[in-house]
Scaffold this motif. Structure first.
Motif, short mmCIF file in Angstrom:
data_model
loop_
_atom_site.label_atom_id
_atom_site.label_comp_id
_atom_site.label_asym_id
_atom_site.label_seq_id
_atom_site.Cartn_x
_atom_site.Cartn_y
_atom_site.Cartn_z
N PRO A 172 5.41 -4.15 -6.99
CA PRO A 172 6.51 -3.71 -7.84
C PRO A 172 6.77 -2.22 -7.67
CG PRO A 172 5.02 -5.13 -9.06
CD PRO A 172 4.37 -4.85 -7.73
N ALA A 173 8.03 -1.83 -7.63
CA ALA A 173 8.41 -0.44 -7.34
C ALA A 173 7.78 0.58 -8.27
CB ALA A 173 9.94 -0.32 -7.36
N LEU A 174 7.57 0.23 -9.53
CA LEU A 174 7.02 1.19 -10.49
C LEU A 174 5.50 1.19 -10.55
CD1 LEU A 174 9.58 0.76 -13.41
CD2 LEU A 174 9.52 2.50 -11.60
N SER A 175 4.85 0.34 -9.78
CA SER A 175 3.38 0.32 -9.77
C SER A 175 2.87 1.45 -8.87
CB SER A 175 2.87 -1.02 -9.26
OG SER A 175 3.14 -1.16 -7.88
N ALA A 176 1.59 1.77 -9.01
CA ALA A 176 1.01 2.83 -8.17
C ALA A 176 1.15 2.49 -6.69
CB ALA A 176 -0.46 3.03 -8.54
N ALA A 177 0.86 1.26 -6.31
CA ALA A 177 0.97 0.85 -4.90
C ALA A 177 2.44 0.74 -4.49
CB ALA A 177 0.26 -0.47 -4.66
N GLY A 178 3.30 0.33 -5.40
CA GLY A 178 4.72 0.20 -5.10
C GLY A 178 5.37 1.54 -4.82
N ARG A 179 4.91 2.58 -5.49
CA ARG A 179 5.47 3.93 -5.25
C ARG A 179 5.16 4.43 -3.84
NH1 ARG A 179 4.08 4.36 -10.77
NH2 ARG A 179 2.09 5.34 -10.33
N THR A 180 4.17 3.83 -3.19
CA THR A 180 3.86 4.20 -1.80
C THR A 180 4.39 3.14 -0.82
OG1 THR A 180 1.70 3.12 -1.80
CG2 THR A 180 1.78 5.44 -2.53
N ASP A 181 5.22 2.23 -1.31
CA ASP A 181 5.83 1.16 -0.50
C ASP A 181 4.79 0.22 0.10
OD1 ASP A 181 8.08 -0.21 0.38
OD2 ASP A 181 8.06 0.80 2.32
N SER A 182 3.70 0.00 -0.63
CA SER A 182 2.65 -0.90 -0.14
C SER A 182 2.95 -2.34 -0.55
CB SER A 182 1.29 -0.49 -0.72
OG SER A 182 0.88 0.73 -0.15
N CYS A 183 2.28 -3.23 0.13
CA CYS A 183 2.41 -4.67 -0.13
C CYS A 183 1.11 -5.21 -0.70
CB CYS A 183 2.72 -5.41 1.17
SG CYS A 183 4.36 -5.05 1.82
N VAL A 184 1.19 -6.40 -1.26
CA VAL A 184 0.00 -7.13 -1.69
C VAL A 184 -0.87 -7.32 -0.44
CG1 VAL A 184 -0.75 -9.38 -2.59
CG2 VAL A 184 1.29 -8.27 -3.53
N LEU A 185 -2.18 -7.35 -0.61
CA LEU A 185 -3.07 -7.44 0.54
C LEU A 185 -2.90 -8.74 1.33
CD1 LEU A 185 -6.38 -5.94 -0.88
CD2 LEU A 185 -4.73 -4.87 0.65
N SER A 186 -2.58 -9.82 0.68
CA SER A 186 -2.48 -11.12 1.36
C SER A 186 -1.31 -11.16 2.34
CB SER A 186 -2.29 -12.23 0.34
OG SER A 186 -3.41 -12.31 -0.50
N THR A 187 -1.49 -11.97 3.37
CA THR A 187 -0.43 -12.28 4.32
C THR A 187 0.01 -13.71 4.07
OG1 THR A 187 -1.33 -10.78 5.98
CG2 THR A 187 0.13 -12.51 6.77
N PHE A 188 1.31 -13.94 4.11
CA PHE A 188 1.87 -15.25 3.83
C PHE A 188 2.67 -15.76 5.02
CE2 PHE A 188 1.29 -13.06 -0.17
CZ PHE A 188 0.60 -14.00 -0.91
N ALA A 189 2.90 -17.06 5.04
CA ALA A 189 3.68 -17.69 6.10
C ALA A 189 4.51 -18.81 5.50
CB ALA A 189 2.75 -18.27 7.17
#
Length: 179
Positions: free
Chosen positions: A138-155
């Motif tokens: 989410p854009a307002l989360s700490a990780a979102g402010r750095t444009d990071s993604c959830v650790l998991s990879t999906f297909a």
């Protein structure tokens, strides 16, 4: 269309089927891999090693932060534009390639301002068109402010099928529930 989460295969002994790769301190973690932008132009090939070199490499190598694949597997997966293959030198075993997913989807609606740790389900309307993708924080989360993604990879089904046909001994694809 269902979505699948890619996870390392665990053996009955509790160890992973894929050989573990890391740096000498067992601390390798390139945070850029959590971002969906291409790294090809900026990537410097790191020199890493197998955690248990006496066991030798497998076609897929595992680290909690990335999967690395052999050259042959890279060639088989090269049709997927959502994947970028970043070289890593594995001491005594040559080049392997980090599976870096550059496609991402907007975060799944939830509590704004909090990092997403694990995705239990996707909305029933979720239709992943990308064969491989990450979910942005989410854009307002700490990780979102750095444009990071959830650790998991999906297909999606097509990407999961490719992984099952090439690497099922090392990478599993679990269907994520629909909410």
């Amino acid at each position: 269309m269902p979505a699948f989460e890619l996870q390392p295969v665990s053996l009955p002994s509790g160890s992973f089927a894929a050989a573990w790769f890391d740096d000498e301190q067992c601390l390798w973690n390139d945070s850029r891999l959590r971002k969906p932008q291409s790294l090809r132009a900026f990537w410097n090939t790191p020199s890493l090693q197998l955690y248990r070199p006496q066991l030798g490499p497998t076609a897929v190598l595992y680290n909690p932060h990335a999967f690395a694949i052999s050259e042959g597997m890279r060639d088989e997966l090269s049709e997927f534009s959502e994947l970028e293959f970043l070289p890593v030198e594995i001491k005594g075993h040559g080049l392997f390639y980090i599976l870096h997913v550059v496609a991402s989807r907007a975060h799944i609606p939830g509590a704004p301002g909090y990092n997403i740790v694990n995705i239990q389900a996707f909305p029933s309307s979720f239709e992943p068109s990308e064969a491989f993708f990450r979910i942005r924080q989410p854009a307002l989360s700490a990780a979102g402010r750095t444009d990071s993604c959830v650790l998991s990879t999906f297909a999606n089904a097509r990407g999961a099928h490719a992984i099952r046909s090439l690497a099922s001994a090392y990478i599993s694809s679990f269907q994520v529930a629909s909410a």
